[in-house]
Design a protein around this motif. Sequence first.
Motif, PDB file in Angstrom:
ATOM      1  N   ILE A  60       0.831  -1.205   0.000  1.00 14.20           N
ATOM      2  CA  ILE A  60       0.000   0.000   0.000  1.00 14.20           C
ATOM      3  C   ILE A  60       0.865   1.254   0.000  1.00 14.20           C
ATOM      4  O   ILE A  60       0.636   2.196  -0.762  1.00 14.20           O
ATOM      5  N   ALA A  61       1.897   1.254   0.852  1.00 15.06           N
ATOM      6  CA  ALA A  61       2.752   2.437   0.967  1.00 15.06           C
ATOM      7  C   ALA A  61       3.481   2.749  -0.330  1.00 15.06           C
ATOM      8  O   ALA A  61       3.778   3.909  -0.619  1.00 15.06           O
ATOM      9  N   ASN A  62       3.758   1.702  -1.119  1.00 12.53           N
ATOM     10  CA  ASN A  62       4.532   1.900  -2.339  1.00 12.53           C
ATOM     11  C   ASN A  62       3.687   1.889  -3.607  1.00 12.53           C
ATOM     12  O   ASN A  62       4.239   1.929  -4.715  1.00 12.53           O
ATOM     13  N   GLY A  63       2.369   1.858  -3.461  1.00  8.06           N
ATOM     14  CA  GLY A  63       1.491   1.964  -4.621  1.00  8.06           C
ATOM     15  C   GLY A  63       1.674   0.869  -5.647  1.00  8.06           C
ATOM     16  O   GLY A  63       1.572   1.111  -6.857  1.00  8.06           O
ATOM     17  N   VAL A  64       1.924  -0.354  -5.179  1.00  9.25           N
ATOM     18  CA  VAL A  64       2.193  -1.469  -6.100  1.00  9.25           C
ATOM     19  C   VAL A  64       0.906  -1.887  -6.812  1.00  9.25           C
ATOM     20  O   VAL A  64      -0.155  -2.007  -6.194  1.00  9.25           O
ATOM     21  N   GLU A  65       1.010  -2.129  -8.118  1.00 11.99           N
ATOM     22  CA  GLU A  65      -0.155  -2.490  -8.926  1.00 11.99           C
ATOM     23  C   GLU A  65      -0.171  -3.949  -9.350  1.00 11.99           C
ATOM     24  O   GLU A  65      -1.208  -4.467  -9.782  1.00 11.99           O
ATOM     25  N   VAL A  66       0.952  -4.634  -9.249  1.00 12.64           N
ATOM     26  CA  VAL A  66       0.993  -6.069  -9.546  1.00 12.64           C
ATOM     27  C   VAL A  66       2.174  -6.678  -8.795  1.00 12.64           C
ATOM     28  O   VAL A  66       3.223  -6.035  -8.629  1.00 12.64           O
ATOM     29  N   VAL A  67       1.992  -7.915  -8.320  1.00  7.21           N
ATOM     30  CA  VAL A  67       3.046  -8.659  -7.633  1.00  7.21           C
ATOM     31  C   VAL A  67       3.351  -9.903  -8.443  1.00  7.21           C
ATOM     32  O   VAL A  67       2.433 -10.626  -8.856  1.00  7.21           O
ATOM     33  N   ILE A  68       4.634 -10.147  -8.684  1.00  2.23           N
ATOM     34  CA  ILE A  68       5.067 -11.370  -9.377  1.00  2.23           C
ATOM     35  C   ILE A  68       5.865 -12.209  -8.393  1.00  2.23           C
ATOM     36  O   ILE A  68       6.906 -11.772  -7.887  1.00  2.23           O
ATOM     37  N   ASP A  69       5.357 -13.384  -8.080  1.00  5.19           N
ATOM     38  CA  ASP A  69       6.058 -14.316  -7.201  1.00  5.19           C
ATOM     39  C   ASP A  69       6.932 -15.207  -8.063  1.00  5.19           C
ATOM     40  O   ASP A  69       6.474 -16.188  -8.648  1.00  5.19           O
ATOM     41  N   ALA A  70       8.212 -14.844  -8.166  1.00  6.42           N
ATOM     42  CA  ALA A  70       9.176 -15.620  -8.951  1.00  6.42           C
ATOM     43  C   ALA A  70      10.222 -16.228  -8.037  1.00  6.42           C
ATOM     44  O   ALA A  70      11.386 -16.351  -8.401  1.00  6.42           O
ATOM     45  N   THR A  71       9.798 -16.602  -6.831  1.00  2.00           N
ATOM     46  CA  THR A  71      10.716 -17.184  -5.856  1.00  2.00           C
ATOM     47  C   THR A  71      11.065 -18.618  -6.231  1.00  2.00           C
ATOM     48  O   THR A  71      10.439 -19.241  -7.096  1.00  2.00           O
TER      49      THR A  71
END
Length: 243
Positions: A60-71
């Motif tokens: 929320i603090a960084n205004g992220v619009e998509v997360v990619i889980d490439a772990t």
Amino acid sequence: MRALILGGTGEAREVAKLLVDDGWHVTSSLAGRVDNPKLPVGEVRIGGFGGPAGLVQWLIANGVEVVIDATHPFAERISVSASEATRATGIPLIALHRPAWTPVARDRWLPVHSMQEAAELVARDFHHIFLTIGRQQLEPFSHDPHNLYVIRTVEPPQVPLPARHRLIQSRGPFTVEDEKKLMRDNQIDCVVTKNSGGQMTQAKLDAARELGIPVVMVERPKLPAVSHEAHTAAEVMEIIRAL
């Protein structure tokens, strides 16, 4: 537009480059377990978020619009956090899961579901064991006082090791001939590895097949179900454009 990529894998670096080239602001989050890691393009942060709640706050603090889980396929804790945090925020989550290895003709795989199960099997049935499982999960093998373990890691292990062991600190990729020489020189009669998939470390499987050496294959943990799953960086970009 802002994206968070979780993981320091080769696939994660590939996605980061594609997104940066496409005009995105990209932050890649690395666990920090390896000194001098290969860094992706874009912004990089090291260390955890403090569980799902901490990740929610960061997103929320960084205004992220998509997360990619490439772990890494065995980094299940961060995958669970990503699933819970994106569900709570409504941010799309794309899981980039490299395909698992599958046995081919002449492979002699012994599948197990945990490192403890692998340790019990090799202690009972083998004598010169090659451990290529990283440095985090070596402790289950430390209770075997009899057999010899050849342990290869990038960084020095910080956990108890078997009484009889040889430690090799080396970073891949390795060729099939390199792996065959290591196995012959150390009289290896069993290889223990995790089903990570990918081309980077497949040479050990090819070498074991050619030498007729059994492979104890630790199967992947069950990961959270996600709405968007990809197997390549290009597929990630296709999903993002569709979103």
